[in-house]
Design a protein around this motif. Structure first.
Motif, short mmCIF file in Angstrom:
data_model
loop_
_atom_site.label_atom_id
_atom_site.label_comp_id
_atom_site.label_asym_id
_atom_site.label_seq_id
_atom_site.Cartn_x
_atom_site.Cartn_y
_atom_site.Cartn_z
N ALA A 266 19.36 -15.02 -52.57
CA ALA A 266 18.53 -13.86 -52.89
C ALA A 266 19.22 -12.58 -52.45
CB ALA A 266 17.16 -13.99 -52.22
N TYR A 267 19.37 -11.66 -53.39
CA TYR A 267 19.94 -10.34 -53.10
C TYR A 267 18.80 -9.34 -52.95
CZ TYR A 267 24.51 -12.17 -54.45
OH TYR A 267 25.67 -12.90 -54.52
N ARG A 268 18.93 -8.44 -52.00
CA ARG A 268 17.85 -7.47 -51.75
C ARG A 268 18.38 -6.05 -51.76
NH1 ARG A 268 17.24 -11.84 -48.48
NH2 ARG A 268 15.54 -13.19 -49.13
N GLY A 269 17.62 -5.20 -52.40
CA GLY A 269 17.97 -3.80 -52.48
C GLY A 269 16.72 -2.95 -52.62
N MET A 270 16.88 -1.77 -53.21
CA MET A 270 15.79 -0.81 -53.31
C MET A 270 15.83 -0.11 -54.65
SD MET A 270 16.50 0.83 -49.61
CE MET A 270 16.08 -0.02 -48.10
N ALA A 271 14.65 0.26 -55.13
CA ALA A 271 14.54 0.95 -56.41
C ALA A 271 13.50 2.05 -56.31
CB ALA A 271 14.16 -0.04 -57.51
N VAL A 272 13.57 2.96 -57.27
CA VAL A 272 12.58 4.03 -57.43
C VAL A 272 12.09 3.99 -58.86
CG1 VAL A 272 13.43 5.56 -55.61
CG2 VAL A 272 14.48 5.64 -57.89
N PHE B 96 21.77 -4.06 -50.35
CA PHE B 96 22.31 -4.06 -49.00
C PHE B 96 22.62 -5.41 -48.39
CE2 PHE B 96 17.71 -3.40 -48.97
CZ PHE B 96 17.25 -4.45 -48.19
N HIS B 97 22.05 -6.52 -48.91
CA HIS B 97 22.40 -7.82 -48.35
C HIS B 97 21.97 -8.96 -49.26
CE1 HIS B 97 18.28 -8.25 -46.15
NE2 HIS B 97 18.32 -9.13 -47.12
N TYR B 98 22.39 -10.17 -48.90
CA TYR B 98 21.85 -11.36 -49.55
C TYR B 98 21.74 -12.46 -48.51
CZ TYR B 98 26.22 -14.09 -49.81
OH TYR B 98 27.35 -14.81 -49.51
N SER B 99 20.95 -13.46 -48.84
CA SER B 99 20.83 -14.62 -47.97
C SER B 99 20.98 -15.88 -48.83
CB SER B 99 19.50 -14.63 -47.21
OG SER B 99 18.43 -14.27 -48.05
N PRO B 100 21.89 -16.78 -48.46
CA PRO B 100 22.14 -17.98 -49.26
C PRO B 100 20.94 -18.92 -49.26
CG PRO B 100 23.95 -17.57 -47.73
CD PRO B 100 22.83 -16.67 -47.32
#
Length: 321
Positions: free
Chosen positions: A249-255, A123-127
């Motif tokens: 850094a890229y951020r998301g979700m996992a199961v 859903f997003h990243y931060s440089p």
């Protein structure tokens, strides 16, 4: 050590018990109860901030609670190594971070492989950015570089763990600037910025989000984005200063592997709907995040590209042979 292991076992068991009554719920009814959102870092970092912002909209869309829990350790590795033991019903999800989930298993045995995580949404990243306190003697990136050249290894920088975006950025920067610094990994961005604010280190490999959250106390010397960040028009990019660095850094979700695809799709759709909410978008942008939308159906292509990029970076940086 034995006590910490016991705490992790209790956390996993509590997650299992909390969702066991829902295992028979159909995908059409999902979610029929609260969803446990495990952050594999400590509180206060970007992953935690994002989750707290998502909670409100998750409840508005589903009528259920998004309950945030923490399982810090090993720069995320403790949580990711435990994910496979958690319920495979969609009621337990975990934060998934790049490049962490790719680089950590490449470097050594950390208890999980990248393929163990079923990522369903990013859903997003931060440089990446180098930050110092406002009272720092280093006013520009050149000042910091000169100090590092004058006393190799004396400049200390905090960051969010080993094999993280911060770690990779520091290694790349040392090579490009021909300097030697001392990188000190912490359990998440929250702890890393606390170390900088407390004077334990002289600088931090952080993100635009950290600078946005501490504008009265910190300043950025340079940012690794393609263009200057809209919130910080006076901060130059590394590229502008002669260092070819773009990343973060890229951020998301996992199961857990084995979670039904139809449930993963439901989760992906819910969080994509959150990402498209104008109010949510504004809040995220005001905090310095850069939104992206990588739904479940695009995840294989996205992850394959990231795997190639970060493996190449790891070899160039000497993290792996």
């Amino acid at each position: 050590m034995r006590f910490n292991r016991l705490l992790r076992m209790v956390a996993v068991l509590s997650l299992a018990l909390g969702s066991s009554f829902l295992t028979n719920a159909s995908a059409e009814e999902f979610p029929a109860g609260d969803v446990q959102y495990v952050i594999p870092f400590g509180p206060g970092g970007e992953s935690d901030i994002s989750a707290r912002l998502q909670q409100k909209y998750f409840q508005e869309i589903t009528g259920q609670q998004l309950i945030v829990q923490y399982m810090p350790g090993g720069g995320g590795a403790v949580g990711w190594s435990q994910l496979s033991q958690m319920p495979k019903d969609g009621y337990t999800i975990m934060g998934s971070n790049l490049p962490h989930i790719i680089l950590k298993p490449l470097g050594k045995n950390v208890g999980f492989q990248t393929a163990d995580l079923d990522n369903f949404f990013y859903f997003h990243y931060s440089p990446d950015a180098i930050l110092v306190r406002n009272d720092s003697p280093y006013k520009t990136l050149d000042d910091l570089i000169q100090a590092a050249k004058d006393a190799p290894g004396a400049i200390t920088l905090s960051g969010s763990g080993t094999y993280s975006a911060n770690d990779v950025a520091n290694i790349r920067f040392q090579k490009l600037a021909d300097v030697t610094t001392t990188y000190i990994p912490f359990k998440g961005t929250g702890a890393a910025v606390t170390a900088l604010l407390g004077g334990q280190v002289q600088a931090e490999w952080g993100y635009t989000t950290v600078a946005a959250n501490h504008r009265d106390k910190l300043r950025m010397l340079a940012v690794s984005s393609e263009e200057r960040h809209p919130m910080f028009p006076d901060v130059p990019t590394f590229n502008e200063l002669g260092f070819e660095m773009v990343g973060g850094a890229y951020r998301g979700m996992a199961v857990p592997k084995g979670t039904p695809k139809e449930v993963q799709k439901k989760l992906s759709d819910i969080f994509q709907q959150i990402n498209r909410n104008p109010e949510f978008q504004q809040k995220m942008q005001d905090l310095g995040f850069v939104l992206i939308n990588v739904p479940m159906e695009d995840m294989d292509t996205f992850m394959a590209k990231q795997q190639r990029v970060y493996e190449a970076t790891a070899r160039e940086s000497g993290l792996i042979d």
